[in-house]
Scaffold this motif. Sequence first.
Motif, short mmCIF file in Angstrom:
data_model
loop_
_atom_site.label_atom_id
_atom_site.label_comp_id
_atom_site.label_asym_id
_atom_site.label_seq_id
_atom_site.Cartn_x
_atom_site.Cartn_y
_atom_site.Cartn_z
N UNK A 162 71.35 31.77 50.38
CA UNK A 162 70.19 31.47 49.53
C UNK A 162 70.57 30.47 48.43
N UNK A 163 71.80 30.54 47.93
CA UNK A 163 72.22 29.63 46.87
C UNK A 163 72.11 28.17 47.31
N UNK A 164 72.36 27.91 48.57
CA UNK A 164 72.27 26.55 49.09
C UNK A 164 70.82 26.14 49.30
N UNK A 165 70.00 27.08 49.74
CA UNK A 165 68.58 26.80 49.89
C UNK A 165 67.96 26.49 48.54
N UNK A 166 68.36 27.22 47.52
CA UNK A 166 67.83 27.02 46.17
C UNK A 166 68.19 25.64 45.62
N UNK A 167 69.32 25.09 46.09
CA UNK A 167 69.76 23.75 45.66
C UNK A 167 69.31 22.66 46.62
N UNK A 168 68.42 23.03 47.56
CA UNK A 168 67.91 22.09 48.56
C UNK A 168 68.99 21.55 49.48
N UNK A 169 70.06 22.31 49.63
CA UNK A 169 71.11 21.93 50.58
C UNK A 169 70.81 22.63 51.91
N UNK A 170 69.82 22.11 52.60
CA UNK A 170 69.29 22.77 53.78
C UNK A 170 70.29 22.84 54.92
N UNK A 171 71.11 21.83 55.05
CA UNK A 171 72.08 21.85 56.15
C UNK A 171 73.08 22.98 55.98
N UNK A 172 73.58 23.18 54.74
CA UNK A 172 74.53 24.27 54.48
C UNK A 172 73.86 25.62 54.72
N UNK A 173 72.61 25.76 54.28
CA UNK A 173 71.85 27.00 54.50
C UNK A 173 71.72 27.31 55.98
#
Length: 360
Positions: A162-173
């Motif tokens: 979720x931390x990556x989704x929150x930062x708009x790092x969709x690929x990592x998510x």
Amino acid sequence: MEVYIFLLLFVSTVMFTMYCLQSRKILLHLSGVRIDKDKTWRKLSFIIVFCLLAFFSAIRDGIGIDYTSYMMHIRNIQLGYPNYMEEGFKLAVRVLGNINNNPRFVIIIFSALTVFFYLKTIYDQSSDSLMSVFIFLSWGYYFFTFNTIRNYFALSLCLYSIKFLNKNRYSAFIILVLLASTIHKSALICIPLYLLANILYDKNVLWLFLVAPFLALMIKEPMREIVFRIYPEYLGSVYDTGRISYLNIIKALIVIILGFIFFERFKNDKLCRFYFHLNLFSMIYYLGFYWMPEVSRIGFYMNATIIMFIPNLIEKLKRKENELILKICVYIFSFVLFIMLMRGFYSPTIKLLPYNTWFF
């Protein structure tokens, strides 16, 4: 039962003591050198709490309804026998078997990793780690990881993503969720659910979710047919009970009530809105899809975010007296819930008590 109460109180006391000591150290520091109080405390606290919870989980013996069956499955995978479990888990078993071929070693490693990602999620995403850890323990999320080892490891990894989704790092998510799905394929549900929860904003359209459970019930029969075609082994099994999970509905209802009361406080906080939306989805799921076998294997991907939502919401209250009152209510409610949950831990369908260990 006493050992779980002791663990809850001991972990909470350790965290609170460390915070107080660190705070006092900074107050007495007169040299003028700036000390990052929060960063120092959180690192030390994380290490100690992780060691305590990972150790307690790793040394359990026969705890959880599927502990014995996992020992058998792990051994069969090591011997090269066909197995239905996901390829990522089987690969992990074979790799770990090269280090130590005792099936218990796999359980130890997955126990530690599950605790690590749960705690990393809390320390990264919660404004009050003490309260979040208290909820993590007292609401049963930690102890439920003693069951369905693959599922709860996948859950911990998805919560961390979720931390990556929150930062708009969709690929990592997406990569993390896909990785989790190689351990337990239920994790794939997080891609559409989390993406949808992440983009919702307007409170005025949220009332539409109130009718969603009724719509879900209208398509119950065709949905059951689809589900049991995918998982035919669950049809008519002990898991096909059709029982409503009242506790998880109450959990979701708490978040929804708090969310609607204090929506103006957190509407501009992307992470809080995300948690709120997931608990709305949780309410829909537990009401409209209550008949799903092992309903919480999916439901926890949504409502486990309550661990972070409640502390983050309380932090946004403008009046400190209201913040204190709500904190006291949360701690009292959580402890009462913990006592109630433990009464059910003796059930043969849960088998989390009595606690046994191979360590001593």
